[in-house]
Design a protein around this motif. Structure first.
Motif, PDB file in Angstrom:
ATOM      1  N   UNK A  87       0.837  -1.208   0.000  1.00 14.66           N
ATOM      2  CA  UNK A  87       0.000   0.000   0.000  1.00 14.66           C
ATOM      3  C   UNK A  87       0.868   1.252   0.000  1.00 14.66           C
ATOM      4  N   UNK A  88       1.971   1.167   0.730  1.00 12.04           N
ATOM      5  CA  UNK A  88       2.865   2.327   0.792  1.00 12.04           C
ATOM      6  C   UNK A  88       3.712   2.406  -0.474  1.00 12.04           C
ATOM      7  N   UNK A  89       4.204   1.242  -0.928  1.00 10.82           N
ATOM      8  CA  UNK A  89       5.075   1.240  -2.117  1.00 10.82           C
ATOM      9  C   UNK A  89       4.329   1.761  -3.342  1.00 10.82           C
ATOM     10  N   UNK A  90       3.096   1.324  -3.489  1.00  8.44           N
ATOM     11  CA  UNK A  90       2.356   1.697  -4.694  1.00  8.44           C
ATOM     12  C   UNK A  90       1.584   2.996  -4.555  1.00  8.44           C
ATOM     13  N   UNK A  91       1.724   3.608  -3.397  1.00  2.96           N
ATOM     14  CA  UNK A  91       0.995   4.855  -3.182  1.00  2.96           C
ATOM     15  C   UNK A  91       1.552   5.939  -4.102  1.00  2.96           C
ATOM     16  N   UNK A  92       0.634   6.709  -4.660  1.00  2.00           N
ATOM     17  CA  UNK A  92       1.091   7.804  -5.512  1.00  2.00           C
ATOM     18  C   UNK A  92       1.832   8.829  -4.669  1.00  2.00           C
ATOM     19  N   UNK A  93       2.818   9.490  -5.265  1.00  2.00           N
ATOM     20  CA  UNK A  93       3.475  10.535  -4.481  1.00  2.00           C
ATOM     21  C   UNK A  93       2.482  11.631  -4.121  1.00  2.00           C
ATOM     22  N   UNK A  94       2.586  12.111  -2.907  1.00  2.00           N
ATOM     23  CA  UNK A  94       1.705  13.189  -2.450  1.00  2.00           C
ATOM     24  C   UNK A  94       2.631  14.261  -1.879  1.00  2.00           C
ATOM     25  N   UNK A  95       2.549  15.486  -2.375  1.00  2.00           N
ATOM     26  CA  UNK A  95       3.527  16.490  -1.952  1.00  2.00           C
ATOM     27  C   UNK A  95       3.464  16.772  -0.457  1.00  2.00           C
ATOM     28  N   UNK A  96       4.605  17.079   0.132  1.00  2.00           N
ATOM     29  CA  UNK A  96       4.665  17.402   1.558  1.00  2.00           C
ATOM     30  C   UNK A  96       3.645  18.466   1.950  1.00  2.00           C
ATOM     31  N   UNK A  97       3.568  19.577   1.207  1.00  3.30           N
ATOM     32  CA  UNK A  97       2.565  20.592   1.580  1.00  3.30           C
ATOM     33  C   UNK A  97       1.142  20.177   1.217  1.00  3.30           C
ATOM     34  N   UNK A  98       0.973  18.984   0.686  1.00  2.72           N
ATOM     35  CA  UNK A  98      -0.338  18.377   0.506  1.00  2.72           C
ATOM     36  C   UNK A  98      -1.313  19.225  -0.296  1.00  2.72           C
ATOM     37  N   UNK A  99      -2.557  19.239   0.187  1.00  3.47           N
ATOM     38  CA  UNK A  99      -3.624  19.932  -0.545  1.00  3.47           C
ATOM     39  C   UNK A  99      -3.411  21.449  -0.605  1.00  3.47           C
ATOM     40  N   UNK A 100      -2.503  21.961   0.237  1.00  2.41           N
ATOM     41  CA  UNK A 100      -2.243  23.406   0.192  1.00  2.41           C
ATOM     42  C   UNK A 100      -1.853  23.844  -1.221  1.00  2.41           C
ATOM     43  N   UNK A 101      -0.914  23.111  -1.843  1.00  2.00           N
ATOM     44  CA  UNK A 101      -0.439  23.559  -3.165  1.00  2.00           C
ATOM     45  C   UNK A 101      -1.392  23.129  -4.282  1.00  2.00           C
ATOM     46  N   UNK A 102      -2.471  22.427  -3.902  1.00  2.00           N
ATOM     47  CA  UNK A 102      -3.507  22.108  -4.888  1.00  2.00           C
ATOM     48  C   UNK A 102      -4.708  23.050  -4.740  1.00  2.00           C
ATOM     49  N   UNK A 103      -4.682  23.884  -3.694  1.00  2.07           N
ATOM     50  CA  UNK A 103      -5.627  25.009  -3.611  1.00  2.07           C
ATOM     51  C   UNK A 103      -4.868  26.148  -4.268  1.00  2.07           C
ATOM     52  N   UNK A 104      -4.955  26.225  -5.582  1.00  5.66           N
ATOM     53  CA  UNK A 104      -4.070  27.124  -6.315  1.00  5.66           C
ATOM     54  C   UNK A 104      -4.504  28.578  -6.076  1.00  5.66           C
ATOM     55  N   UNK A 105      -3.502  29.448  -5.863  1.00 10.02           N
ATOM     56  CA  UNK A 105      -3.794  30.857  -5.602  1.00 10.02           C
ATOM     57  C   UNK A 105      -4.173  31.070  -4.145  1.00 10.02           C
ATOM     58  N   UNK A 106      -5.061  32.051  -3.903  1.00  9.79           N
ATOM     59  CA  UNK A 106      -5.365  32.442  -2.521  1.00  9.79           C
ATOM     60  C   UNK A 106      -5.910  31.264  -1.717  1.00  9.79           C
ATOM     61  N   UNK A 107      -5.330  31.090  -0.541  1.00 12.82           N
ATOM     62  CA  UNK A 107      -5.747  29.963   0.289  1.00 12.82           C
ATOM     63  C   UNK A 107      -6.844  30.366   1.260  1.00 12.82           C
ATOM     64  N   UNK A 108      -7.917  29.588   1.298  1.00 13.05           N
ATOM     65  CA  UNK A 108      -8.883  29.721   2.391  1.00 13.05           C
ATOM     66  C   UNK A 108      -9.520  28.353   2.669  1.00 13.05           C
ATOM     67  N   UNK A 109     -10.210  28.275   3.801  1.00 11.75           N
ATOM     68  CA  UNK A 109     -10.693  26.965   4.254  1.00 11.75           C
ATOM     69  C   UNK A 109     -11.837  26.425   3.400  1.00 11.75           C
ATOM     70  N   UNK A 110     -12.646  27.328   2.837  1.00 11.58           N
ATOM     71  CA  UNK A 110     -13.751  26.890   1.994  1.00 11.58           C
ATOM     72  C   UNK A 110     -13.211  26.146   0.763  1.00 11.58           C
ATOM     73  N   UNK A 111     -12.185  26.738   0.170  1.00 10.39           N
ATOM     74  CA  UNK A 111     -11.552  26.140  -1.013  1.00 10.39           C
ATOM     75  C   UNK A 111     -10.956  24.768  -0.648  1.00 10.39           C
ATOM     76  N   UNK A 112     -10.290  24.736   0.508  1.00  9.32           N
ATOM     77  CA  UNK A 112      -9.675  23.477   0.957  1.00  9.32           C
ATOM     78  C   UNK A 112     -10.744  22.401   1.180  1.00  9.32           C
ATOM     79  N   UNK A 113     -11.844  22.792   1.832  1.00  9.38           N
ATOM     80  CA  UNK A 113     -12.890  21.803   2.094  1.00  9.38           C
ATOM     81  C   UNK A 113     -13.528  21.299   0.808  1.00  9.38           C
TER      82      UNK A 113
END
Ligand code: XMP
Length: 394
Positions: free
Chosen positions: A190-216
């Motif tokens: 499960x760990x070996x085949x897990x896709x890489x997930x960036x350290x900052x996680x979903x933060x860098x996938x909430x592109x641009x201004x960060x807020x909790x609504x976007x994250x949720x």
């Protein structure tokens, strides 16, 4: 199988011996994320120093749904005891309202290490072991992106700044080598085949201004489509969220659409073009660029995706200010405030990547699930390889 000309068991034995020599009886903290790199690094250290190592998961608040609990469970099954430290509110406070991609990454890194400093002190440890691998520091040093776990290689002295020394047993390895090592060490598939997930996680996938609504919104769309995303034959497939882009056109865009019609051998109208508000990362030569992202709507979006390679060639030629092109899968609608982009790539080493070939039914299914959330009105499939794009957006 060899790693740097050595048999794999020889490599492991040497690494364990070296960790023991360096640590020299002092206490070590292993910060694990559940990804293959940090797990292998922690496991080798545990084999070397046993109880002198404490493993922790820092819950930054940017992990996917249930991910922290799931990671804890898998690591404990391997015999490593884990403490979860929830510091999500600290991260949110530092990041809400921040827009700039590089600033977000730097704030994340600073917070991460400030928290680690506290923990290392609490545990009276001297070393921090982390799963940095070669592309992390090569790209950070080359200014492709600031990886959250790179310090020493860019001249930050962790001992002076944070009060601990850093141990990076995998720093010269590439992902495929780490995976081989993990297999040999019998680490959970499960760990070996897990896709890489960036350290900052979903933060860098909430592109641009960060807020909790976007994250949720992103976290819940990700959780609901995970099974379908996993069905795409890819090395990495994920969602990213953006402010809904505005319609835009220019002489160059018109010329580009004309080229698409030539490629598809179609005439007529029906194309709409959108410009994203956020600048996204791309690579040009050896360095990182932030540039524009274009969205295209055409009813028969499948045709554009089928011809993506030819289209991207024209895109780079005609619109050099842009490094991303995404094709809208949903119908254009006026309401809503967010757009979600589906990103799926195939790659060996993550330094270059091709766009995954995707089953259109899966894309449709993912899109209709995402659109159930009324905050989101547009869903796109990113058809840009790396280069000119990167895999992530920030
Ligand atoms: P890019 O976006 O640079 O991504 O093409 C290449 C690979 O690295 C992952 N990535 C990260 N991993 N911390 C990480 O641990 C980070 O800050 C980070 N940024 C990108 C990305 O998911 C992809 O697998």
């Amino acid at each position: 199988m060899k790693i740097f000309g050595k048999n794999i068991d020889e490599f492991i034995n040497l690494t364990i011996k070296e960790i023991k020599r360096v640590v020299n009886g002092e206490k070590v903290i292993a910060a694990v994320s559940g990804g293959v790199d940090s797990t292998v690094a922690a496991y080798l250290t545990w084999l070397a120093v046993g109880d002198k190592m404490e493993a922790i998961i820092i819950d930054t608040g940017f992990m996917r749904e249930n991910e922290v609990e799931e990671n804890k469970r898998i690591l404990e099954e391997m015999g490593i005891k884990i403490n979860v430290i929830d510091v999500s509110n600290e991260f949110y406070e530092a990041l809400i309202g921040k827009k700039d991609a590089e600033e977000k990454r730097i704030i994340f890194r600073e917070k991460f290490y400030e928290i680690l400093r506290r923990i290392v002190k609490e545990y009276k440890a001297s070393y921090l072991v982390q799963g940095t691998i070669a592309p992390d520091w090569i790209e950070t040093v080359g200014k492709i992106k600031t990886q959250h776990n790179v310090l020493v290689q860019i001249g930050i002295k962790p001992e002076e700044k944070y009060g601990f020394k850093v141990l990076e047993p995998l720093a010269d390895l590439y992902k495929d080598q780490v995976r081989k090592l993990a297999k040999y060490l019998n680490i959970s598939e499960k760990i070996i085949n897990r896709q890489p997930f960036p350290g900052p996680g979903l933060l860098i996938r909430c592109v641009g201004e960060f807020d909790l609504d976007k994250l949720n919104a992103l976290r819940s769309a990700t959780a609901q489509t995970e099974g379908l995303l996993n069905k795409i034959k890819s090395s990495q497939a994920f969602l990213a969220i953006f402010r809904k882009p505005r319609m835009a056109t220019s002489a160059a865009i018109v010329e580009f659409i004309k080229e698409i019609k030539n490629i598809l051998k179609i005439g007529g109208r029906g194309f709409k073009t959108y410009e994203f508000y956020e600048y996204v990362t791309g690579v040009k030569g050896d360095s990182r660029v932030y540039s524009k992202m274009l969205g295209i709507y055409y009813k028969e979006y499948e045709k554009i995706i089928e011809k993506k390679d030819e289209i991207i060639q024209q895109f780079s030629k005609i619109l050099p200010d842009y490094t991303r092109l995404a094709v809208m899968i949903s119908e254009p609608r006026p309401a809503g405030k967010y757009a979600i982009v589906i990103r799926a790539v195939v790659t060996e080493d993550f330094m270059t990547a091709k766009v995954a070939e995707v089953d259109f039914n899966i894309l449709q299914e993912i899109t209709s699930i995402i659109l159930k959330d009324k905050r989101i009105t547009q869903v796109y499939y990113d058809i840009t390889p790396k280069p000119p794009a990167t895999i992530e957006y920030e």
